[in-house]
Scaffold this motif. Sequence first.
Motif: not given
Length: 418
Positions: A245-253, A268-273, A304-306
Amino acid sequence: MEENVAAHVRDRVDAIYRSDSRRVLATLIRLLGDFDLAEEALHDAFATAVEQWAEKGIPANPRTWLISTGRFKAIDRLRHDARFETADVSALGLEATDMPDLDGDGVEDDRLRLIFTCCHPALSPDAQIALTLREVCGLTTEEVAHAFLTPPPTLAQRIVRAKGKIRDARIPYEIPSRADLPARLDSVLHVIYLVFNEGYLASSGTSLTRADLSGEAIRLARLLVELLPEPEAMGLLALMLLHEARRSSRTTHSGEMILLEDQDRSLWDRKQIDEGVGLVEGALASHRFGPYTLQAAIAAVHAEASSASATDWPQIVGLYDVLLRTDPSPVIELNRAAAIAMRDGPEAGLALIDAILVRGDLTDYHLAHAARGDLCRRTGRVEEAIRAYERALELSNQEAERRFIARRLEELRLASPR
């Protein structure tokens, strides 16, 4: 014009190889009953595709075409290759006129059949994992060797011996009966998790992640949960979903690594979370969970931490305490030490990491030295941090990680009085 068509076909064949070659191989192994013969048939089929598709067009169902072509190529090879000159093709059920069903559920389940075959108890645990990573997921021998911290020639021989064992012992190519499945589950879960880890944090190369591998592991886990909804299978699927769920936030462009505390949580992908959290809760409610479910529970607390500052570190440390009792290992100790550093301060975590390294555990594990470097940096021990990061850089083979560590080193050297 012909050159454009040929280039288009080559691009399409390359794309199909990346997406479907493992499916094709798994079905060919079922049809042919031999790993090496199936691998040769696979490569023959793709080579033929490059030639024929440019002239006759790309078939409506490329995967079925490749399986059928590979099977016919294998039959020809059996009839003409000196290595198979004693083979009775008809006895193997490989007559060219016999057309197996290539469109049913069996084809879709072939990779699950293959993974259970590769994880058969007749094989050593190391061979089970190595063979599955190589054959089911298509990792190179070098990538598998890196996962094992083993020289590639040694790993290659392990895979050859495992294939020979399957052939000579006539290990069946099948999904075990429901009665036998629980006993076979642990090794299968371990293999799937290793596949996911290679996709989540690639062992080498320019890209930090490999979405194809993590996606493959999740697909296999979904099949397994559908087949056998055991708590630990659910826990493993949850763990992978929560990380994915965090894949897209783990690296820069540009592919640079971003630490968890600095990630944009809106990505983060809330559906996967949500799916992962639901699976964790279901597995925990069974009271028959194990280490994968506990790791998933830790990942759920993070998910789940904001914000990073809102993370419930006492709960995470408590879960690591239970995990360490359930599945003790130096890596879990290291992760627990990092959590304690967040709960009690960097000095507390640093003392625990130093104790692990003094014992001789994880001395060649780059993340242990990177974690020590980070905690030394936070406590102002600049020279110690530099030495720790230098050691981590020596041990890391992942280019995105190496760039991150190099940036840390540059910052520290600029701050160092020497």
